[in-house]
Design a protein around this motif. Structure first.
Motif, short mmCIF file in Angstrom:
data_model
loop_
_atom_site.label_atom_id
_atom_site.label_comp_id
_atom_site.label_asym_id
_atom_site.label_seq_id
_atom_site.Cartn_x
_atom_site.Cartn_y
_atom_site.Cartn_z
N THR A 1 -17.45 58.11 20.91
CA THR A 1 -16.71 56.90 20.59
C THR A 1 -17.00 55.82 21.63
N LEU A 2 -16.89 56.18 22.91
CA LEU A 2 -17.13 55.22 23.99
C LEU A 2 -18.57 54.70 23.93
N LEU A 3 -19.51 55.61 23.70
CA LEU A 3 -20.92 55.21 23.64
C LEU A 3 -21.18 54.27 22.47
N ASN A 4 -20.64 54.61 21.32
CA ASN A 4 -20.84 53.77 20.13
C ASN A 4 -20.21 52.39 20.30
N LEU A 5 -19.08 52.33 21.00
CA LEU A 5 -18.46 51.03 21.28
C LEU A 5 -19.35 50.20 22.20
N MET A 6 -19.87 50.85 23.25
CA MET A 6 -20.70 50.11 24.21
C MET A 6 -22.02 49.66 23.58
N ALA A 7 -22.50 50.44 22.61
CA ALA A 7 -23.76 50.09 21.93
C ALA A 7 -23.51 49.09 20.80
N GLY A 8 -22.27 48.68 20.62
CA GLY A 8 -21.95 47.69 19.61
C GLY A 8 -22.02 48.24 18.19
N LEU A 9 -21.93 49.55 18.05
CA LEU A 9 -21.99 50.15 16.70
C LEU A 9 -20.63 50.12 16.01
N MET A 10 -19.56 49.91 16.81
CA MET A 10 -18.24 49.65 16.23
C MET A 10 -17.42 48.81 17.20
N LYS A 11 -16.33 48.26 16.68
CA LYS A 11 -15.49 47.36 17.50
C LYS A 11 -14.28 48.11 18.04
N PRO A 12 -13.93 47.87 19.32
CA PRO A 12 -12.77 48.54 19.90
C PRO A 12 -11.46 47.94 19.39
N THR A 13 -10.39 48.70 19.54
CA THR A 13 -9.07 48.19 19.22
C THR A 13 -8.69 47.08 20.19
N GLU A 14 -9.03 47.30 21.48
CA GLU A 14 -8.72 46.30 22.51
C GLU A 14 -9.74 46.36 23.63
N GLU B 1 -37.76 46.91 25.98
CA GLU B 1 -37.31 46.72 27.37
C GLU B 1 -35.84 46.33 27.42
N PRO B 2 -34.97 47.20 26.88
CA PRO B 2 -33.55 46.85 26.80
C PRO B 2 -32.87 46.85 28.17
N SER B 3 -31.73 46.16 28.24
CA SER B 3 -30.96 46.14 29.48
C SER B 3 -30.39 47.52 29.77
N VAL B 4 -30.02 48.23 28.72
CA VAL B 4 -29.40 49.55 28.92
C VAL B 4 -29.76 50.46 27.74
N ILE B 5 -29.91 51.75 28.06
CA ILE B 5 -30.16 52.73 27.01
C ILE B 5 -29.02 53.73 26.98
N PHE B 6 -28.44 53.91 25.81
CA PHE B 6 -27.38 54.89 25.61
C PHE B 6 -27.97 56.13 24.95
N SER C 1 -32.43 43.25 21.11
CA SER C 1 -33.17 42.91 22.32
C SER C 1 -32.59 43.54 23.60
N HIS C 2 -31.32 43.93 23.59
CA HIS C 2 -30.71 44.38 24.85
C HIS C 2 -30.32 45.86 24.91
N ILE C 3 -30.25 46.51 23.76
CA ILE C 3 -29.69 47.86 23.75
C ILE C 3 -30.66 48.86 23.13
N ASP D 1 -19.99 39.22 26.38
CA ASP D 1 -19.01 40.14 25.80
C ASP D 1 -19.41 40.45 24.35
N ILE D 2 -19.80 41.68 24.11
CA ILE D 2 -20.28 42.04 22.76
C ILE D 2 -19.13 42.18 21.77
N VAL D 3 -17.90 42.33 22.29
CA VAL D 3 -16.75 42.53 21.40
C VAL D 3 -16.45 41.28 20.59
N THR D 4 -16.68 40.12 21.21
CA THR D 4 -16.33 38.87 20.53
C THR D 4 -17.47 38.32 19.66
N MET D 5 -18.61 39.03 19.65
CA MET D 5 -19.75 38.53 18.86
C MET D 5 -19.53 38.75 17.37
N SER D 6 -20.14 37.88 16.56
CA SER D 6 -20.13 38.07 15.11
C SER D 6 -21.13 39.20 14.78
#
Ligand SMILES: Nc1ncnc2c1ncn2[C@@H]1O[C@H](COP(=O)(O)OP(=O)(O)OP(=O)(O)O)[C@@H](O)[C@H]1O
Ligand SMILES: [Mg+2]
Length: 233
Positions: A46-59, A159-164, A83-85, A68-73
């Motif tokens: 769950t934490l990994l998928n949130l950080m990879a932008g695969l789902m949106k957190p509750t808060e 060449e992503p910023s981070v790999i999960f 490009s980043h993940i 901030d990827i949470v506020t992105m469309s």
């Protein structure tokens, strides 16, 4: 580089809300290699998928490369992810009717990079994961460990910023697991790629500089003992 602030997540099962992650805070610096541990069901994926932008957190907020990827469309996020993940899955998730090289090139196809440039980059990465002679084979013709190497190369090509990586060695035997971990460590050193690796295996965590432990919705930093220098006294 990666900053998680006050991150909480709940799942709804019928009428009931179950909180899996509770107000999590942590920072990962560029070039870090971090292991994320926790028992089954503790919320690692769950934490990994949130950080990879695969789902949106509750808060909460998740900053990657300052944004901030949470506020992105959805569209912004899709573009940002490309490009980043990077992501490495337990079950490789390669495309069977493409060759090894075509699988690795695929993220660049989506970026509109010309074929010659794609091929050049894919071949360099195939060399780095130790499979230069397998480029024109189909992924179904490879062993599990070889398929995971291909998927590592694919995750790196933009060449992503981070790999999960979610249990990248979960389907492999101990010897192959060691090979994969040693490749990840080498890439972390030579390319300064930031890795966050979910694992069940203590042995994997022993290779990383930092260990984070999920327990009852909270994230705890584990202190890795300094290696003993000079052997027995
Ligand atoms: N889509 C979902 N809907 C409802 N509940 C979910 C969903 N995804 C996960 N959960 C619940 O959230 C909790 C955490 O699941 P998660 O997959 O993150 O655990 P995990 O630490 O990755 O476990 P494992 O080590 O077994 O892979 C579990 O109780 C799970 O049932
Ligand atoms: Mg999981």
């Amino acid at each position: 580089m990666l900053k998680v602030k006050q991150l909480s997540h709940s799942f709804r099962n019928g009428l009931e809300l179950t909180e899996v992650l509770h107000q999590i805070d942590f920072v990962v610096h560029k070039g870090d290699m971090v292991a994320l541990l926790g028992s089954s069901g503790s919320g690692k994926s769950t934490l990994l998928n949130l950080m990879a932008g695969l789902m949106k957190p509750t808060e909460g907020s998740i900053y990657i490369a300052g944004q901030d990827i949470v506020t992105m469309s959805e569209n912004q996020l899709a573009e940002f992810r490309r490009s980043h993940i990077g992501f490495i899955f337990q079950a490789y998730e390669l495309i069977p009717n493409l060759t090894v090289r075509e699988n690795i090139e695929l993220p660049l196809v989506f970026q509109g990079i010309p074929q010659r440039k794609r091929k050049e980059k894919a071949m360099i990465l195939l060399e780095q994961v130790g499979l230069p002679d397998k480029s024109e084979m189909f992924t179904s013709q490879l062993s599990g460990g070889q398929q995971q190497r291909v998927s590592i190369a694919r995750s790196l090509i933009t060449e992503p910023s981070v790999i999960f990586a979610d249990e990248p060695t979960g389907n492999l035997d101990t010897k192959t697991e060691e090979e994969i971990i040693s490749i990840l460590k080498q890439l972390n050193r030579t390319m300064s790629t930031t890795f966050i690796i979910v694992t069940h295996e203590r042995e994997v965590a022993e290779h990383t500089k930092r260990v984070l432990m999920l327990r009852d919705g909270h994230l705890e930093e584990e202190h890795v003992p300094e290696p003993v220098v000079g052997g027995t006294t």
